[in-house]
Motif scaffolding. Structure first.
Motif, PDB file in Angstrom:
ATOM      1  N   LEU A  47      40.938  46.470  33.635  1.00 48.51           N
ATOM      2  CA  LEU A  47      40.789  45.135  32.542  1.00 48.51           C
ATOM      3  C   LEU A  47      40.470  43.942  33.248  1.00 48.51           C
ATOM      4  CD1 LEU A  47      43.638  46.202  30.016  1.00 48.51           C
ATOM      5  CD2 LEU A  47      41.205  46.270  29.601  1.00 48.51           C
ATOM      6  N   ILE A  48      41.182  43.564  34.243  1.00 46.11           N
ATOM      7  CA  ILE A  48      40.690  42.440  34.996  1.00 46.11           C
ATOM      8  C   ILE A  48      39.291  42.391  35.583  1.00 46.11           C
ATOM      9  CG2 ILE A  48      41.533  41.185  37.257  1.00 46.11           C
ATOM     10  CD1 ILE A  48      44.327  41.977  36.702  1.00 46.11           C
ATOM     11  N   CYS A  49      38.966  43.488  36.166  1.00 46.46           N
ATOM     12  CA  CYS A  49      37.360  43.609  36.638  1.00 46.46           C
ATOM     13  C   CYS A  49      36.546  43.218  35.362  1.00 46.46           C
ATOM     14  CB  CYS A  49      37.317  45.042  37.141  1.00 46.46           C
ATOM     15  SG  CYS A  49      38.136  45.153  38.807  1.00 46.46           S
ATOM     16  N   ALA A  50      36.950  43.654  34.136  1.00 50.62           N
ATOM     17  CA  ALA A  50      36.082  43.575  33.108  1.00 50.62           C
ATOM     18  C   ALA A  50      36.137  42.306  32.630  1.00 50.62           C
ATOM     19  CB  ALA A  50      36.501  44.787  31.917  1.00 50.62           C
ATOM     20  N   ILE A  51      37.118  41.396  32.564  1.00 49.92           N
ATOM     21  CA  ILE A  51      37.291  40.287  32.043  1.00 49.92           C
ATOM     22  C   ILE A  51      36.705  39.197  33.099  1.00 49.92           C
ATOM     23  CG2 ILE A  51      38.970  38.335  31.559  1.00 49.92           C
ATOM     24  CD1 ILE A  51      40.767  40.596  30.627  1.00 49.92           C
ATOM     25  N   SER A  52      36.882  39.500  34.299  1.00 47.93           N
ATOM     26  CA  SER A  52      36.184  38.863  35.390  1.00 47.93           C
ATOM     27  C   SER A  52      34.540  39.129  35.656  1.00 47.93           C
ATOM     28  CB  SER A  52      36.911  38.674  36.616  1.00 47.93           C
ATOM     29  OG  SER A  52      37.014  40.084  37.113  1.00 47.93           O
ATOM     30  N   ASN A  53      33.970  39.695  34.903  1.00 43.22           N
ATOM     31  CA  ASN A  53      32.559  40.115  35.013  1.00 43.22           C
ATOM     32  C   ASN A  53      32.345  40.642  36.422  1.00 43.22           C
ATOM     33  OD1 ASN A  53      31.959  39.246  32.388  1.00 43.22           O
ATOM     34  ND2 ASN A  53      31.718  37.116  33.076  1.00 43.22           N
ATOM     35  N   CYS A  54      33.404  41.410  36.890  1.00 48.76           N
ATOM     36  CA  CYS A  54      33.058  42.027  38.200  1.00 48.76           C
ATOM     37  C   CYS A  54      32.253  43.256  37.881  1.00 48.76           C
ATOM     38  CB  CYS A  54      34.118  42.520  38.841  1.00 48.76           C
ATOM     39  SG  CYS A  54      35.409  41.066  39.621  1.00 48.76           S
ATOM     40  N   ILE A  55      32.088  43.850  36.869  1.00 48.80           N
ATOM     41  CA  ILE A  55      31.314  44.871  36.523  1.00 48.80           C
ATOM     42  C   ILE A  55      29.904  44.606  35.846  1.00 48.80           C
ATOM     43  CG2 ILE A  55      31.065  47.387  35.158  1.00 48.80           C
ATOM     44  CD1 ILE A  55      34.187  47.316  35.490  1.00 48.80           C
ATOM     45  N   VAL A  56      28.749  44.911  36.516  1.00 50.45           N
ATOM     46  CA  VAL A  56      27.679  44.409  36.041  1.00 50.45           C
ATOM     47  C   VAL A  56      27.267  45.166  34.660  1.00 50.45           C
ATOM     48  CG1 VAL A  56      25.094  44.251  36.521  1.00 50.45           C
ATOM     49  CG2 VAL A  56      26.796  44.230  38.266  1.00 50.45           C
ATOM     50  N   PRO A  57      26.896  44.537  33.541  1.00 52.25           N
ATOM     51  CA  PRO A  57      26.641  45.379  32.355  1.00 52.25           C
ATOM     52  C   PRO A  57      25.469  46.301  32.335  1.00 52.25           C
ATOM     53  CG  PRO A  57      26.229  42.944  32.018  1.00 52.25           C
ATOM     54  CD  PRO A  57      26.966  43.067  33.414  1.00 52.25           C
ATOM     55  N   THR A  58      24.462  46.103  33.247  1.00 54.42           N
ATOM     56  CA  THR A  58      23.384  46.780  32.992  1.00 54.42           C
ATOM     57  C   THR A  58      23.416  48.052  34.200  1.00 54.42           C
ATOM     58  OG1 THR A  58      22.434  45.528  34.980  1.00 54.42           O
ATOM     59  CG2 THR A  58      21.831  45.007  32.629  1.00 54.42           C
ATOM     60  N   LYS A  59      24.488  48.192  34.784  1.00 55.32           N
ATOM     61  CA  LYS A  59      24.722  49.342  35.576  1.00 55.32           C
ATOM     62  C   LYS A  59      25.433  50.370  34.846  1.00 55.32           C
ATOM     63  CE  LYS A  59      24.153  49.824  39.309  1.00 55.32           C
ATOM     64  NZ  LYS A  59      22.933  50.509  40.105  1.00 55.32           N
TER      65      LYS A  59
END
Length: 473
Positions: free
Chosen positions: A320-332
């Motif tokens: 959840l922290i990674c998702a909230i902080s935009n660590c995960i690229v949405p296009t990947k």
């Protein structure tokens, strides 16, 4: 002179290292800013998969249907794309940057009855297709059914049409692609109801380029937030979430009120009893005061479940922290699943530490067995369910089935990373644990549990109600 020469050599080394880092990281920086195109430069249209609209987990390769193709050249997929069932193939659509195409023939193909039946089955089940341009997804229907009755279903007078023409609308901002869309033309549909052998269909396409100066490359995924093409299973069920949250709050409030009334009655009863009679008779919750902190008989299983739960809770919070902080690229594609697997392997010491520490506190001796149970209490049931589901998907030729290479990578990651880290965490938790000091004494003999309880107080009924209640919302 030697000192100056040494400084010059050191300076040259630092400059070389900086230059190497700059040149090494420049492709990453360029990739993070997106691809840039010159006029008339070709773009690839990637065909991914097809499947029924109402069942998004049932997907098949795009060319499992007899579409026309020249090469069927596969595009290299990363680990995350394989996890989500992507099977990307370079399609024969020829698109060049900023070049509009009013109409272009893709191919003319003659279909047999068997191939037409495949299209008929796909159209009757509302199959959609998924394509990509510059990692931006787009969806469209394969065909439509006309004359179908809602109650009676497919009638003899129903007509089935295939959409052989696709219209690509591509938005650009200066020299970058920022939006894509594909639509079908109902005026150019082809009737395939009769399923005659040798039926010819001409597949074609058109391309339109649209200036989107208001849409930056970094925010090009924002338009998909309000997309209504995707099935409802992709959307967040806010009503169900709010309903479950309110139900939990109400149950907590009711339980708190009941407990407060019971404790209030017990306290008032004890206040009325004389001091000499306090220790003679115990009622209510005081009956089990000597059994609250008694060590359980199956300490190995209890501590293993607690350790696995702490491990999964940590993975969920970090994800959840990674998702909230935009660590995960949405296009990947599949980035969340990849991050989940990596986080599960890297945080494995937490489960071993929590389990081994508690296991030693309650008098456990077989710490190695406890660590192995902690490491396998969640993966083994998950592997059994996955084996059954993946086998069914493989039997039906679905692209959702995980390939052998991906299964081997996950197994190796668990065996070489997660399992040793769990054992290491168990060793650390065993060494750092202390003796368990209960706040009250524990009686030597456990109190006997009555066996004449009604059926709704039996363990089986309590387990069923406890598991059913959260899903009743």
């Amino acid at each position: 002179g030697r000192v100056k020469a040494h400084r010059d050599v050191s300076t040259m080394k630092h400059r070389s290292l900086i230059a190497l880092l700059v040149f090494g990281l420049s492709p990453l920086a360029e990739a993070s800013l997106g691809a840039h195109y010159a006029a008339h430069e070709p773009l690839q249209v990637i065909a991914n998969k097809v499947g029924p609209f109402n069942n998004p987990s049932e997907t098949y390769e795009y060319y499992s249907l007899p579409f026309c193709s020249r090469t069927k050249k596969r595009r290299r997929e990363d680990f995350g794309e394989r996890l989500v069932g992507d099977r990307k193939v370079v399609s024969p659509y020829e698109i060049t940057f900023l070049d509009n195409v009013p109409w272009r023939l893709l191919c003319e193909q003659s279909f047999s009855q068997a191939e037409l039946r495949m299209f008929t089955h796909a159209i009757e089940n509302d199959y959609y297709f998924e394509m990509f341009i510059e990692d931006l997804p787009m969806w469209g229907y394969i065909g439509e059914v006309e004359g179908e009755d809602v109650l009676l279903g497919h009638l003899e007078t129903v007509r089935r049409y295939i959409y052989p023409h696709l219209h690509f609308s591509i938005g650009y901002n200066t020299d970058q692609v920022v939006s894509v869309n594909v639509s079908t033309n109902p005026q150019r549909k082809v009737d395939i109801t009769e399923e005659f052998d040798g039926t010819e269909v001409a597949f074609s396409y058109s391309v339109e380029w649209l200036a989107r100066l208001d849409l930056k490359w970094g925010s090009r995924m924002s338009r998909y937030h309000d997309s209504r093409f995707l099935p409802g299973t992709f959307e967040i069920h806010w009503l169900s979430i709010i309903n479950s949250f309110v139900l939990v709050l109400l149950l907590t409030a009711f339980l708190t009120i009941i407990m407060m009334r019971v404790l209030k009655n017990d306290f008032s009863r004890y206040m009325e009893v004389e001091e000499d009679e306090i220790g003679e008779e115990e009622t209510g919750w005081k009956l089990i005061n000597g059994d609250v902190f008694r060590f359980p008989p199956f300490a190995n299983g209890l501590t293993a479940l607690l350790g696995a739960g702490a491990h999964l809770l940590c993975v969920t919070l970090l994800l959840l922290i990674c998702a909230i902080s935009n660590c995960i690229v949405p296009t990947k594609r599949g980035a969340i699943l990849t991050a989940m697997i990596i986080l599960y392997a890297c945080t494995a010491p937490i489960g071993g530490f929590v389990s081994a520490r508690l296991y030693r506190q309650i008098g456990g001796k077989a710490w190695l067995s406890n660590a192995l149970v902690t490491a396998t209490v969640f993966p083994i049931p998950l592997a059994l369910v996955f084996t059954w589901v993946n086998s069914v998907a493989l039997a039906h030729g679905s692209s959702a089935a995980l390939p052998v290479v991906a299964v081997f990578i996950i197994t190796a990651l668990y065996g070489l990373v997660a399992l040793p880290l769990t054992l290491g965490g168990a060793i650390l938790g065993r060494q750092l644990s202390s003796d368990f000091n209960a706040p009250c004494r524990t009686t030597r003999l456990p109190r006997e549990i009555p066996t004449d309880a009604p059926w709704f107080r039996t363990p089986a009924a309590q387990m069923f109600m406890a598991g059913f209640l959260p899903f009743s919302a």
